[in-house]
Write a protein that holds these residues in place. Structure first.
Motif, PDB file in Angstrom:
ATOM      1  N   ILE A  94      45.306  32.268  29.577  1.00 28.75           N
ATOM      2  CA  ILE A  94      45.546  32.609  30.905  1.00 28.75           C
ATOM      3  C   ILE A  94      44.472  33.364  31.576  1.00 28.75           C
ATOM      4  O   ILE A  94      44.096  33.019  32.740  1.00 28.75           O
ATOM      5  N   HIS A  95      43.555  34.100  30.785  1.00 27.98           N
ATOM      6  CA  HIS A  95      42.400  34.501  31.213  1.00 27.98           C
ATOM      7  C   HIS A  95      41.374  33.540  31.514  1.00 27.98           C
ATOM      8  O   HIS A  95      40.445  33.488  32.499  1.00 27.98           O
ATOM      9  N   ALA A  96      41.500  32.447  30.803  1.00 28.80           N
ATOM     10  CA  ALA A  96      40.752  31.180  31.197  1.00 28.80           C
ATOM     11  C   ALA A  96      41.226  30.272  32.275  1.00 28.80           C
ATOM     12  O   ALA A  96      40.417  30.088  33.133  1.00 28.80           O
ATOM     13  N   VAL A  97      42.317  30.311  32.524  1.00 26.01           N
ATOM     14  CA  VAL A  97      42.992  29.692  33.741  1.00 26.01           C
ATOM     15  C   VAL A  97      42.484  30.750  35.133  1.00 26.01           C
ATOM     16  O   VAL A  97      42.223  30.104  36.092  1.00 26.01           O
ATOM     17  N   LYS A  98      42.667  31.974  34.642  1.00 21.10           N
ATOM     18  CA  LYS A  98      42.202  33.059  35.716  1.00 21.10           C
ATOM     19  C   LYS A  98      40.828  32.701  36.240  1.00 21.10           C
ATOM     20  O   LYS A  98      40.401  32.678  37.362  1.00 21.10           O
ATOM     21  N   PHE A  99      39.929  32.569  35.318  1.00 21.83           N
ATOM     22  CA  PHE A  99      38.360  32.591  35.660  1.00 21.83           C
ATOM     23  C   PHE A  99      38.227  31.480  36.264  1.00 21.83           C
ATOM     24  O   PHE A  99      37.457  31.528  37.505  1.00 21.83           O
ATOM     25  N   ASN A 100      38.729  30.378  36.055  1.00 26.48           N
ATOM     26  CA  ASN A 100      38.693  28.971  36.897  1.00 26.48           C
ATOM     27  C   ASN A 100      39.223  28.932  38.167  1.00 26.48           C
ATOM     28  O   ASN A 100      38.933  28.469  38.947  1.00 26.48           O
ATOM     29  N   HIS A 101      40.462  29.782  38.196  1.00 25.38           N
ATOM     30  CA  HIS A 101      41.290  29.967  39.405  1.00 25.38           C
ATOM     31  C   HIS A 101      40.456  30.575  40.743  1.00 25.38           C
ATOM     32  O   HIS A 101      40.339  30.313  41.799  1.00 25.38           O
ATOM     33  N   ILE A 102      39.866  31.756  40.194  1.00 25.81           N
ATOM     34  CA  ILE A 102      39.079  32.349  40.993  1.00 25.81           C
ATOM     35  C   ILE A 102      37.842  31.650  41.602  1.00 25.81           C
ATOM     36  O   ILE A 102      37.389  31.545  42.672  1.00 25.81           O
ATOM     37  N   ARG A 103      37.326  31.068  40.574  1.00 33.07           N
ATOM     38  CA  ARG A 103      36.206  29.946  40.961  1.00 33.07           C
ATOM     39  C   ARG A 103      36.652  28.957  42.030  1.00 33.07           C
ATOM     40  O   ARG A 103      35.909  28.423  42.933  1.00 33.07           O
ATOM     41  N   HIS A 104      37.957  28.429  41.723  1.00 33.44           N
ATOM     42  CA  HIS A 104      38.376  27.289  42.534  1.00 33.44           C
ATOM     43  C   HIS A 104      38.663  27.824  43.974  1.00 33.44           C
ATOM     44  O   HIS A 104      38.273  27.220  44.960  1.00 33.44           O
ATOM     45  N   HIS A 105      38.938  29.198  44.287  1.00 37.23           N
ATOM     46  CA  HIS A 105      39.145  29.597  45.603  1.00 37.23           C
ATOM     47  C   HIS A 105      37.573  29.849  46.246  1.00 37.23           C
ATOM     48  O   HIS A 105      37.262  29.343  47.368  1.00 37.23           O
ATOM     49  N   LYS A 106      36.542  30.088  45.479  1.00 34.13           N
ATOM     50  CA  LYS A 106      35.276  30.236  45.755  1.00 34.13           C
ATOM     51  C   LYS A 106      34.599  28.945  46.196  1.00 34.13           C
ATOM     52  O   LYS A 106      33.704  28.844  47.184  1.00 34.13           O
ATOM     53  N   TYR A 107      34.788  28.046  45.251  1.00 36.78           N
ATOM     54  CA  TYR A 107      34.013  26.577  45.252  1.00 36.78           C
ATOM     55  C   TYR A 107      34.990  25.506  45.611  1.00 36.78           C
ATOM     56  O   TYR A 107      34.887  24.266  45.265  1.00 36.78           O
ATOM     57  N   CYS A 108      36.214  25.645  46.491  1.00 36.68           N
ATOM     58  CA  CYS A 108      37.420  25.026  46.529  1.00 36.68           C
ATOM     59  C   CYS A 108      36.812  23.491  46.675  1.00 36.68           C
ATOM     60  O   CYS A 108      36.346  22.993  47.705  1.00 36.68           O
ATOM     61  N   LEU A 109      37.337  22.578  45.468  1.00 38.33           N
ATOM     62  CA  LEU A 109      37.289  21.250  45.485  1.00 38.33           C
ATOM     63  C   LEU A 109      35.649  20.677  45.509  1.00 38.33           C
ATOM     64  O   LEU A 109      35.224  19.672  45.808  1.00 38.33           O
ATOM     65  N   SER A 110      34.610  21.604  45.130  1.00 40.63           N
ATOM     66  CA  SER A 110      33.407  21.360  45.221  1.00 40.63           C
ATOM     67  C   SER A 110      33.096  20.875  43.576  1.00 40.63           C
ATOM     68  O   SER A 110      33.853  21.124  42.760  1.00 40.63           O
ATOM     69  N   GLU A 111      31.770  20.668  43.391  1.00 39.56           N
ATOM     70  CA  GLU A 111      31.297  20.108  41.982  1.00 39.56           C
ATOM     71  C   GLU A 111      31.612  21.404  40.973  1.00 39.56           C
ATOM     72  O   GLU A 111      31.754  21.297  39.702  1.00 39.56           O
ATOM     73  N   GLU A 112      31.425  22.657  41.669  1.00 37.62           N
ATOM     74  CA  GLU A 112      31.652  23.930  40.848  1.00 37.62           C
ATOM     75  C   GLU A 112      33.044  24.238  40.588  1.00 37.62           C
ATOM     76  O   GLU A 112      33.339  25.438  39.911  1.00 37.62           O
ATOM     77  N   ASP A 113      33.823  23.438  41.105  1.00 39.49           N
ATOM     78  CA  ASP A 113      35.424  24.007  41.206  1.00 39.49           C
ATOM     79  C   ASP A 113      35.964  22.902  40.053  1.00 39.49           C
ATOM     80  O   ASP A 113      36.521  21.946  40.000  1.00 39.49           O
ATOM     81  N   TYR A 114      36.116  23.665  38.746  1.00 45.34           N
ATOM     82  CA  TYR A 114      36.380  22.811  37.325  1.00 45.34           C
ATOM     83  C   TYR A 114      37.901  22.711  37.402  1.00 45.34           C
ATOM     84  O   TYR A 114      38.600  21.590  37.178  1.00 45.34           O
ATOM     85  N   GLU A 115      38.826  23.733  38.081  1.00 49.06           N
ATOM     86  CA  GLU A 115      40.081  23.760  38.165  1.00 49.06           C
ATOM     87  C   GLU A 115      40.579  22.481  39.084  1.00 49.06           C
ATOM     88  O   GLU A 115      41.515  21.787  38.853  1.00 49.06           O
ATOM     89  N   GLY A 116      39.841  22.255  40.057  1.00 46.28           N
ATOM     90  CA  GLY A 116      40.190  21.424  40.933  1.00 46.28           C
ATOM     91  C   GLY A 116      39.870  19.691  40.887  1.00 46.28           C
ATOM     92  O   GLY A 116      39.983  18.886  41.974  1.00 46.28           O
ATOM     93  N   LYS A 117      39.203  19.399  39.794  1.00 44.63           N
ATOM     94  CA  LYS A 117      38.786  18.062  39.533  1.00 44.63           C
ATOM     95  C   LYS A 117      39.730  16.893  39.753  1.00 44.63           C
ATOM     96  O   LYS A 117      39.432  16.155  40.196  1.00 44.63           O
ATOM     97  N   SER A 118      41.143  17.399  39.365  1.00 46.24           N
ATOM     98  CA  SER A 118      42.138  16.119  39.279  1.00 46.24           C
ATOM     99  C   SER A 118      42.447  15.944  40.739  1.00 46.24           C
ATOM    100  O   SER A 118      43.424  15.041  41.145  1.00 46.24           O
ATOM    101  N   ALA A 119      42.376  16.708  41.748  1.00 43.38           N
ATOM    102  CA  ALA A 119      42.582  16.585  43.244  1.00 43.38           C
ATOM    103  C   ALA A 119      42.144  15.217  43.729  1.00 43.38           C
ATOM    104  O   ALA A 119      42.788  14.887  44.706  1.00 43.38           O
ATOM    105  N   GLY A 120      40.893  14.740  43.422  1.00 43.93           N
ATOM    106  CA  GLY A 120      40.450  13.581  43.807  1.00 43.93           C
ATOM    107  C   GLY A 120      40.798  12.161  43.324  1.00 43.93           C
ATOM    108  O   GLY A 120      40.636  11.178  43.531  1.00 43.93           O
ATOM    109  N   MET A 121      42.070  12.462  41.993  1.00 44.09           N
ATOM    110  CA  MET A 121      42.399  11.349  41.296  1.00 44.09           C
ATOM    111  C   MET A 121      43.589  10.906  41.944  1.00 44.09           C
ATOM    112  O   MET A 121      44.333  11.382  43.045  1.00 44.09           O
ATOM    113  N   SER A 122      44.260   9.491  41.564  1.00 39.56           N
ATOM    114  CA  SER A 122      45.354   9.233  41.677  1.00 39.56           C
ATOM    115  C   SER A 122      46.475  10.086  40.890  1.00 39.56           C
ATOM    116  O   SER A 122      46.053  10.890  40.118  1.00 39.56           O
TER     117      SER A 122
END
Length: 260
Positions: A94-122
């Motif tokens: 869950i700490h791995a999920v946390k690290f990426n989630h905090i980045r998700h808020h900072k870089y939302c849906l940009s190249e640096e947002d690894y959590e958000g990669k699937s948002a642009g998929m079908s």
């Protein structure tokens, strides 16, 4: 309307604090579902245990998500323990999920947002991407996280491995069921936790999807108030219905894309 403009117009700071009752709810919400699923699985009622397991996973996400944003109303150690224990129970660091989630808020849906990669998929692409998503979340944290994050991830992965070894070595059937269902749940995270709330929001990434309608939010434990969460991440989940009401009253013209 920009994020900053919305924040200025909506009263939200009073919603950050939890009462003792609310704190107890947020920190114990998972337990009835966990114990119900284990009890039913122990007696072989797997079909009945499955929805309880699903609700445990959902409430577990709610609990750790509040922990990510220090919104559980507990001290640092208890918040850490919540993340650590749920790592073992949910079969992912869950700490791995946390690290990426905090980045998700900072870089939302940009190249640096690894959590958000699937948002642009079908939708089906996000489901198939699920196992890759979980591997990437851990890999990125070990590569980019500071020493504290890395130590926590390694400790959580070791605890998960020890738990799984004991369960399968001693052939504990009801816990074997639990481990398998949790792994399956983790593989669906890219779809349920990312795609559903962020697909087709590329132009304004901070304007995530949300959900209105009482019964839908009740059965999902308010986890789809995602627009509200992105605009006011410090507000605990239990307060999001009130926050949504305030946003609707102050900014009725604000576009709100439904989650489902």
């Amino acid at each position: 309307m920009t994020h900053a403009e919305i924040v200025k117009q909506v009263a939200w700071k009073d919603l950050k604090d939890l009462s003792i009752r609310e704190m107890l709810i947020e920190n114990n919400l998972t337990l009835p579902w966990l114990f119900s699923s284990w009890l039913l699985a122990y007696f072989g009622y797997y079909a009945l245990a499955l929805p309880c397991s699903a609700f445990f996973f959902l409430t577990g996400l709610r609990q750790v998500h509040n922990g990510f944003h220090n919104s559980l109303g507990t001290n640092k150690f208890l918040t850490w323990f919540t993340l650590f224990s749920n790592s073992v129970l949910m079969m992912a660091s869950i700490h791995a999920v946390k690290f990426n989630h905090i980045r998700h808020h900072k870089y939302c849906l940009s190249e640096e947002d690894y959590e958000g990669k699937s948002a642009g998929m079908s939708w089906y692409g996000a489901i198939l991407y699920g196992p890759v998503h979980m591997f990437l979340i851990h890999k990125v944290t070990l590569q980019l996280g500071n020493r504290k994050y890395v130590r926590n991830v390694i400790a959580e992965l070791a605890a998960i491995a020890a738990f799984a070894f004991i369960v399968f070595y001693f052939n504990i059937a009801f816990l074997m069921y639990h481990v398998i269902v949790m792994v399956f749940g983790e593989f669906l995270m890219a779809f349920f936790a990312v795609w559903t709330v962020h697909h087709d929001t590329d132009e304004h990434p901070e304007m995530a999807r949300t959900q209105r309608g009482g019964w839908k939010n009740k059965i999902t434990f308010s986890m789809f108030y995602h627009l509200e969460h992105h605009l006011f991440p410090a507000v605990p989940t239990i307060k999001l219905p009130e926050l949504a009401k305030r946003i609707d009253e102050v900014l009725p013209e604000l576009e709100k894309k439904n989650t489902f």
